[in-house]
Design an enzyme around this catalytic site. Structure first.
Site, mmCIF file in Angstrom:
data_model
loop_
_atom_site.group_PDB
_atom_site.id
_atom_site.type_symbol
_atom_site.label_atom_id
_atom_site.label_comp_id
_atom_site.label_asym_id
_atom_site.label_seq_id
_atom_site.Cartn_x
_atom_site.Cartn_y
_atom_site.Cartn_z
ATOM 1 N N ASP A 12 0.814 -1.211 0.000
ATOM 2 C CA ASP A 12 0.000 0.000 0.000
ATOM 3 C C ASP A 12 0.852 1.267 0.000
ATOM 4 N N CYS A 132 -7.720 -0.260 9.215
ATOM 5 C CA CYS A 132 -6.503 0.389 8.715
ATOM 6 C C CYS A 132 -6.895 1.669 7.993
ATOM 7 N N ASP A 191 6.690 4.921 20.511
ATOM 8 C CA ASP A 191 6.774 3.499 20.143
ATOM 9 C C ASP A 191 7.508 2.757 21.247
ATOM 10 N N TYR A 209 2.613 -0.666 25.630
ATOM 11 C CA TYR A 209 1.705 -0.947 24.514
ATOM 12 C C TYR A 209 0.270 -0.568 24.867
ATOM 13 N N GLY A 210 -0.387 0.088 23.915
ATOM 14 C CA GLY A 210 -1.825 0.349 24.047
ATOM 15 C C GLY A 210 -2.193 1.530 24.915
ATOM 16 N N GLN A 291 -6.544 -0.637 18.574
ATOM 17 C CA GLN A 291 -6.358 -0.696 20.030
ATOM 18 C C GLN A 291 -7.736 -0.696 20.693
ATOM 19 N N ARG A 593 5.253 -5.397 10.475
ATOM 20 C CA ARG A 593 5.397 -5.677 9.044
ATOM 21 C C ARG A 593 6.827 -5.987 8.665
HETATM 22 N N1 LIG Z 1 -4.794 -10.463 12.384
HETATM 23 C C1 LIG Z 1 -4.519 -9.318 11.747
HETATM 24 N N2 LIG Z 1 -5.420 -8.792 10.901
HETATM 25 C C2 LIG Z 1 -5.140 -7.661 10.225
HETATM 26 C C3 LIG Z 1 -3.935 -6.962 10.412
HETATM 27 C C4 LIG Z 1 -2.997 -7.518 11.349
HETATM 28 O O1 LIG Z 1 -1.922 -6.973 11.562
HETATM 29 N N3 LIG Z 1 -3.323 -8.683 11.983
HETATM 30 N N4 LIG Z 1 -3.676 -5.823 9.711
HETATM 31 C C5 LIG Z 1 -4.791 -5.095 9.119
HETATM 32 C C6 LIG Z 1 -4.320 -4.188 8.076
HETATM 33 S S1 LIG Z 1 -3.360 -2.874 8.565
HETATM 34 C C7 LIG Z 1 -4.642 -4.337 6.763
HETATM 35 S S2 LIG Z 1 -4.224 -3.124 5.623
HETATM 36 C C8 LIG Z 1 -5.428 -5.491 6.302
HETATM 37 C C9 LIG Z 1 -4.927 -6.106 5.013
HETATM 38 O O2 LIG Z 1 -5.859 -7.053 4.613
HETATM 39 P P1 LIG Z 1 -5.859 -7.628 3.139
HETATM 40 O O3 LIG Z 1 -5.744 -6.520 2.163
HETATM 41 O O4 LIG Z 1 -6.991 -8.524 2.986
HETATM 42 O O5 LIG Z 1 -4.521 -8.436 3.142
HETATM 43 P P2 LIG Z 1 -3.489 -8.813 2.010
HETATM 44 O O6 LIG Z 1 -2.800 -9.983 2.524
HETATM 45 O O7 LIG Z 1 -2.696 -7.632 1.628
HETATM 46 O O8 LIG Z 1 -4.334 -9.138 0.716
HETATM 47 C C10 LIG Z 1 -5.441 -10.012 0.699
HETATM 48 C C11 LIG Z 1 -5.436 -10.903 -0.494
HETATM 49 O O9 LIG Z 1 -5.499 -10.166 -1.710
HETATM 50 C C12 LIG Z 1 -4.835 -10.893 -2.708
HETATM 51 N N5 LIG Z 1 -4.499 -9.958 -3.761
HETATM 52 C C13 LIG Z 1 -3.421 -9.172 -3.879
HETATM 53 N N6 LIG Z 1 -3.529 -8.413 -4.995
HETATM 54 C C14 LIG Z 1 -4.710 -8.726 -5.556
HETATM 55 C C15 LIG Z 1 -5.402 -8.275 -6.707
HETATM 56 O O10 LIG Z 1 -4.925 -7.449 -7.471
HETATM 57 N N7 LIG Z 1 -6.608 -8.826 -6.944
HETATM 58 C C16 LIG Z 1 -7.165 -9.797 -6.150
HETATM 59 N N8 LIG Z 1 -8.363 -10.253 -6.438
HETATM 60 N N9 LIG Z 1 -6.525 -10.238 -5.059
HETATM 61 C C17 LIG Z 1 -5.328 -9.705 -4.767
HETATM 62 C C18 LIG Z 1 -3.678 -11.529 -2.005
HETATM 63 O O11 LIG Z 1 -3.316 -12.722 -2.672
HETATM 64 C C19 LIG Z 1 -4.209 -11.762 -0.603
HETATM 65 O O12 LIG Z 1 -4.615 -13.097 -0.444
HETATM 66 O O13 LIG Z 1 -5.455 -6.494 7.284
HETATM 67 C C20 LIG Z 1 -5.859 -6.018 8.554
HETATM 68 N N10 LIG Z 1 -6.071 -7.177 9.366
HETATM 69 N N1 LIG Z 2 7.043 -4.215 3.231
HETATM 70 C C1 LIG Z 2 5.836 -4.013 3.750
HETATM 71 N N2 LIG Z 2 5.349 -2.761 3.849
HETATM 72 C C2 LIG Z 2 4.116 -2.546 4.373
HETATM 73 C C3 LIG Z 2 3.287 -3.614 4.783
HETATM 74 C C4 LIG Z 2 3.845 -4.929 4.696
HETATM 75 O O1 LIG Z 2 3.181 -5.923 5.078
HETATM 76 N N3 LIG Z 2 5.084 -5.085 4.168
HETATM 77 N N4 LIG Z 2 2.046 -3.375 5.262
HETATM 78 C C5 LIG Z 2 1.466 -2.073 4.963
HETATM 79 C C6 LIG Z 2 0.320 -1.813 5.841
HETATM 80 S S1 LIG Z 2 -1.178 -2.516 5.425
HETATM 81 C C7 LIG Z 2 0.381 -0.984 6.889
HETATM 82 S S2 LIG Z 2 -1.031 -0.650 7.784
HETATM 83 C C8 LIG Z 2 1.635 -0.323 7.249
HETATM 84 C C9 LIG Z 2 1.949 -0.509 8.729
HETATM 85 O O2 LIG Z 2 3.195 0.029 8.968
HETATM 86 P P1 LIG Z 2 3.607 0.707 10.349
HETATM 87 O O3 LIG Z 2 2.705 1.856 10.597
HETATM 88 O O4 LIG Z 2 5.047 0.943 10.322
HETATM 89 O O5 LIG Z 2 3.164 -0.392 11.359
HETATM 90 P P2 LIG Z 2 3.778 -1.709 11.992
HETATM 91 O O6 LIG Z 2 4.951 -2.201 11.217
HETATM 92 O O7 LIG Z 2 2.608 -2.573 12.171
HETATM 93 O O8 LIG Z 2 4.257 -1.273 13.426
HETATM 94 C C10 LIG Z 2 5.123 -0.222 13.585
HETATM 95 C C11 LIG Z 2 5.453 0.005 15.035
HETATM 96 O O9 LIG Z 2 4.294 0.114 15.857
HETATM 97 C C12 LIG Z 2 4.696 -0.195 17.169
HETATM 98 N N5 LIG Z 2 3.533 -0.467 18.043
HETATM 99 C C13 LIG Z 2 2.864 -1.618 18.226
HETATM 100 N N6 LIG Z 2 1.900 -1.454 19.150
HETATM 101 C C14 LIG Z 2 1.960 -0.172 19.545
HETATM 102 C C15 LIG Z 2 1.199 0.608 20.473
HETATM 103 O O10 LIG Z 2 0.277 0.131 21.143
HETATM 104 N N7 LIG Z 2 1.507 1.928 20.561
HETATM 105 C C16 LIG Z 2 2.524 2.488 19.855
HETATM 106 N N8 LIG Z 2 2.736 3.795 19.988
HETATM 107 N N9 LIG Z 2 3.283 1.761 19.009
HETATM 108 C C17 LIG Z 2 2.987 0.463 18.853
HETATM 109 C C18 LIG Z 2 5.615 -1.373 17.006
HETATM 110 O O11 LIG Z 2 6.502 -1.461 18.106
HETATM 111 C C19 LIG Z 2 6.303 -1.062 15.682
HETATM 112 O O12 LIG Z 2 7.579 -0.548 15.886
HETATM 113 O O13 LIG Z 2 2.709 -0.832 6.507
HETATM 114 C C20 LIG Z 2 2.464 -0.958 5.133
HETATM 115 N N10 LIG Z 2 3.678 -1.263 4.473
HETATM 116 S S1 SF4 Z 3 7.003 0.164 -1.593
HETATM 117 FE FE1 SF4 Z 3 7.554 -1.282 -3.233
HETATM 118 S S2 SF4 Z 3 5.912 -2.802 -3.229
HETATM 119 FE FE2 SF4 Z 3 5.165 -1.004 -2.109
HETATM 120 S S3 SF4 Z 3 4.082 0.235 -3.649
HETATM 121 FE FE3 SF4 Z 3 6.189 0.997 -3.535
HETATM 122 S S4 SF4 Z 3 7.271 -0.124 -5.143
HETATM 123 FE FE4 SF4 Z 3 5.366 -1.237 -4.757
HETATM 124 MO MO LIG Z 4 -2.813 -1.642 6.685
#
Ligand SMILES: Nc1nc2c(c(=O)[nH]1)N[C@H]1C(S)=C(S)[C@@H](COP(=O)(O)OP(=O)(O)OC[C@H]3O[C@@H](n4cnc5c(=O)[nH]c(N)nc54)[C@H](O)[C@@H]3O)O[C@H]1N2
Ligand SMILES: Nc1nc2c(c(=O)[nH]1)N[C@H]1C(S)=C(S)[C@@H](COP(=O)(O)OP(=O)(O)OC[C@H]3O[C@@H](n4cnc5c(=O)[nH]c(N)nc54)[C@H](O)[C@@H]3O)O[C@H]1N2
Ligand code: SF4
Ligand SMILES: [Mo]
Length: 717
Positions: A12, A132, A191, A209-210, A291, A593
């Site tokens: 994202d 999110c 953090d 945390y939290g 949270q 992440r």
């Molecule tokens: N337990 C738990 N739940 C969470 C979180 C967590 O930390 N722990 N994090 C939350 C957060 S921050 C987020 S953003 C969400 C993410 O939730 P999701 O967006 O559902 O998670 P992803 O794993 O990114 O993608 C879901 C599926 O989309 C498929 N996919 C990827 N690209 C495409 C596409 O172009 N088309 C189609 N049809 N499928 C595609 C992938 O294969 C994957 O299986 O989850 C939330 N839920």
């Molecule tokens: N490469 C890669 N990039 C990603 C993703 C990925 O899966 N891979 N996921 C994407 C998505 S969907 C999201 S939402 C973002 C998330 O990206 P970030 O916002 O960076 O989130 P996290 O990596 O979940 O956690 C970051 C920090 O939150 C802290 N944290 C945990 N609990 C608490 C709390 O209660 N309070 C405070 N203050 N800190 C806390 C942890 O210690 C950690 O250091 O990243 C995105 N970018």
């Molecule tokens: S950080 Fe990497 S995977 Fe994510 S949108 Fe940018 S180029 Fe694509």
């Molecule tokens: Mo997210």
């Protein structure tokens, strides 16, 4: 050689990319030379597209649910069968028995799924975006009337709640942070972990945390108590100051310091630094979204921006956009009758994300002359997941028996994973629109193969908060028989009798219709790429709240039966409380992440997997020594609700007494099916540890506490 522009959605990060295509040769480069941080994942387009595990033909499960035996079939037959089974469920139980979970970010734009649902007559939609930023959007709306976005270019003070950005995790913001720090901006990082970003901060608040909401309330206390707030803005543009001041008085720095486990003087000093800055920002970050006290934290952040006079200075409330058909208008919510809206699951228990909240802005919308917009941040007008999955399990208030998982790995993307598996097992029809046979797809009757971002023409945005449409141009052909989501939606709509609501033969015609009010066609939009297409702001700088002001005490929350002001409640953990003293001596938080995967995706990619082969948890070396755990040992991390197996990583950055559990791990190479644990999802994913019982949800939104921590224990396996 051809050049095309689009947005990478391998995560994202939202990086705009330029593809140079010369037959089989392909280079993926930054679209904008000022934003050169495109990470190496973007270059993996062909490896992903042509991966042997990718589903490229419609599949039907001819075995038992959860123990699939896949049979290939034609698109027409798959859509005929799905439409017939959908109709059967809607006829037997009512259309509200059909539910969707969707990740619009993976699709490029939102609204079209809701249009089909609104035609059908079901309000039961959920989205992982609700966990999110979707819930942030609804709280911003309650306070400001719309989403506020940070102005990175001007800022001189950044407050981060747990954000840890780098070149592979939100690189755009990472570059903006670097530039701001070079300009001399102050960084305040909240953090518990000593992350790379925290090491660069001028102030690092290692709170428990939290407890973020308590800290933010402490800052409000100092800002009001020391008279550091912007009187003119508060008097001219805000309501509820006196009530807020009374509430904030309950959170003096000494109390907050004790709750958060930090020094009271640090609370005071950082509040002053923030309030005295010229252009401070509190950018969105996900830890605030998941949270027990999320609504309060997000509300307190909104209040701080307003009190200190940063709203519409360094934090812009852009308001709804006009010109071009936005996602909410495309969704055609007017088609959903009020008696069906009233049935939206979760509406009573956790109403802030539902129609119950969005309907409270109707008068404000009329006053400001802006369209009705229930779905501010595409797909934030949602059932809370816990209520939806409970209904799917048959726990009432009425049956939900057909489920579509659209680009969402539903099983793994919420709390109470076992309960989600049970919910899917209890369906008459499950359809997954996917690239892979994910743990969710393994529970489906049909898996329909989607195109991927490099293979689709797309007119965004996935979210309606901003005023721009962006264009994405396909530069590769869809693999096999992969099709767009519009193809599926239209195919179902035609078969279900809604053809006149979907008059566009294909997505290009749909995009022409969306752009017509701007006097543009899809072709024009492509010719302008990579420029975004700006829409007009309907109420720039104005507050589309019920009072027309910034609501420091929220009338919307009050109307929904909640405290109009933020507070901090210590989370409970009944399972731990019932266990013998000391049974769960650690606090585990989830969701951290990794760089080489994206949520649950990309574990299939060999080059990435080689760098992150196994799911790891982080533990402080002192704790590891006390438990007799060495580096790289398989361990069991357990809460009172479930357990997972993870490899240990000893990490000084992880505070003592805490465990960091990763999100999104399954092993595509291992055995599928429920009995085998869904290819490792039931062995490794964080959703196994966290319940979705009310005590573990934010009350107003019903979003699970996945970031604020839960009691846990750990042992070597
Ligand atoms: N337990 C738990 N739940 C969470 C979180 C967590 O930390 N722990 N994090 C939350 C957060 S921050 C987020 S953003 C969400 C993410 O939730 P999701 O967006 O559902 O998670 P992803 O794993 O990114 O993608 C879901 C599926 O989309 C498929 N996919 C990827 N690209 C495409 C596409 O172009 N088309 C189609 N049809 N499928 C595609 C992938 O294969 C994957 O299986 O989850 C939330 N839920
Ligand atoms: N490469 C890669 N990039 C990603 C993703 C990925 O899966 N891979 N996921 C994407 C998505 S969907 C999201 S939402 C973002 C998330 O990206 P970030 O916002 O960076 O989130 P996290 O990596 O979940 O956690 C970051 C920090 O939150 C802290 N944290 C945990 N609990 C608490 C709390 O209660 N309070 C405070 N203050 N800190 C806390 C942890 O210690 C950690 O250091 O990243 C995105 N970018
Ligand atoms: S950080 Fe990497 S995977 Fe994510 S949108 Fe940018 S180029 Fe694509
Ligand atoms: Mo997210």
């Amino acid at each position: 050689m051809e050049t095309k522009y689009t947005t990478c959605v391998f995560c994202d990060g939202g990086c705009r990319v330029k593809a140079e295509v010369d037959g089989d040769r392909l280079r993926v480069l930054p679209a904008d030379p000022a934003f050169p941080a495109i990470c190496p994942k973007a270059g993996m387009v062909d490896a992903y597209r042509l991966h042997p595990d990718r589903v490229t033909v419609p599949l039907k499960n001819v075995g038992e649910r959860g123990e699939p035996q896949w049979q290939e079939m034609s698109w027409d037959q798959a859509l005929d069968e799905i439409a017939a089974r959908l109709r059967a469920v809607a006829d037997a139980y009512g259309p509200e028995a059909v539910a969707f979970a969707e990740m619009p970010l993976n699709m490029g734009f939102g609204g079209i799924t809701r249009r089909l649902m609104n035609c059908l007559g079901t309000p039961n939609y959920t989205a992982p975006v609700a966990l999110c930023m979707g819930n942030t959007a609804q709280v911003h709306r309650a306070v400001y009337g719309w989403f506020a976005g940070a102005d990175w270019e001007r800022t001189d003070c950044i407050v981060y709640f747990g954000q840890d950005r780098d070149r592979e995790r939100w690189p755009g913001e990472y570059l903006a942070l670097n530039a701001a720090l070079e300009r001399g901006a102050v960084l305040i990082e909240v953090d518990p972990r000593e992350t790379a970003t925290a090491k660069r901060a001028h102030y690092h608040l290692r709170i428990r945390y939290g407890t973020d909401a308590a800290l933010a309330l402490g800052w409000i206390n100092v800002v009001i108590g020391e008279g550091l707030y912007d009187r003119a803005f508060v008097e001219g543009s805000c309501t509820g100051f006196d009530e807020l001041a009374a509430r904030a008085a309950e959170y003096p720095p000494e109390r907050v310091a004790a709750l958060c486990g930090i020094d009271a003087e640090l609370v005071r000093e950082t509040a002053r630094v923030y309030a005295r800055a010229q252009a401070a920002i509190i950018p969105w970050g996900v830890v605030g979204d998941m949270q027990r006290n999320s609504t309060s934290l997000l509300q307190a952040q909104c209040i701080l921006r307003a009190l200190c006079g940063f709203v519409n200075k360094s934090e812009s409330v852009c308001g709804p956009a006009l010109g071009g058909v936005g996602n909410a208008e495309l969704a055609a919510f007017e088609l959903l009758p009020s008696e069906k809206r009233a049935l939206q699951l979760g509406r009573g228990a956790h109403p802030l994300l539902t129609f119950a909240a969005s309907d409270l802005y109707r008068q404000a919308n009329e006053r400001e002359g802006v369209p009705y917009e229930p779905d501010l941040l595409a797909e934030s007008c949602a059932c809370d997941p816990a209520s939806l999955f409970a209904a799917m399990r048959g726990e009432g208030p009425y049956p939900v028996k057909a489920f579509f998982s659209v680009a969402n790995n539903t099983v793994m993307s919420y709390a109470n994973q076992q309960g989600i598996v049970d919910a899917l097992m209890n369906q008459d029809l499950v359809v997954a629109f996917e690239h892979w046979l994910t743990p969710t797809a393994q529970l489906a009757d049909y898996v329909l193969p989607d195109d991927m971002w490099a293979e689709r023409d797309v007119l965004g945005s996935p979210f309606d908060v901003g005023p721009a449409f962006s264009t994405g141009q396909a530069f590769r052909r869809p693999a096999g028989q992969c099709k767009s989501w519009y193809y599926v939606v239209k195919g179902l709509a035609d078969r279900l009798g809604f053809a006149e609501r979907f008059p566009w033969a294909n997505e290009h015609e749909l995009y022409d219709w969306r752009l017509a009010p701007l006097g543009l066609t899809w072709e024009d939009a492509c010719a302008r790429a990579p420029e975004p297409l700006l829409r007009e702001l309907a109420a720039p700088g104005r507050f589309v709240t019920p009072s027309g002001k910034v609501e420091l005490a929220s009338s919307v929350l009050a109307e929904l039966g909640f405290d109009p002001l933020p507070s901090y409640e210590e989370p409970s953990d009944p399972g731990c409380e019932a266990a013998p003293e000391g049974a769960y001596p650690y606090v585990a938080f989830a969701g951290f992440r990794e760089r080489k995967s994206y949520n649950t995706n990309l574990h299939q990619m060999p080059e990435l997997r080689a760098q992150e082969p196994e799911p790891r948890f982080f533990v402080n070396p002192a704790d590891a020594a006390a438990e007799g755990i060495g580096e790289g040992a398989w361990c069991v991390v357990e809460t009172a609700y479930g357990q997972v197996e993870l490899l240990s990583h000893l990490d000084e950055a992880q505070p003592e007494g805490t465990l960091r559990v990763p999100h999104g791990w399954w092993k595509p190479e291992t055995a599928p099916g429920v009995a085998a644990g869904l290819s490792g999802a039931c062995l490794h994913n964080d959703g196994m540890l966290f319940p979705d019982a009310d005590w573990n949800l934010d009350p107003a939104q019903g979003v699970p506490n996945l970031r604020g921590g839960i009691h846990a224990r750990v042992r070597a396996k």
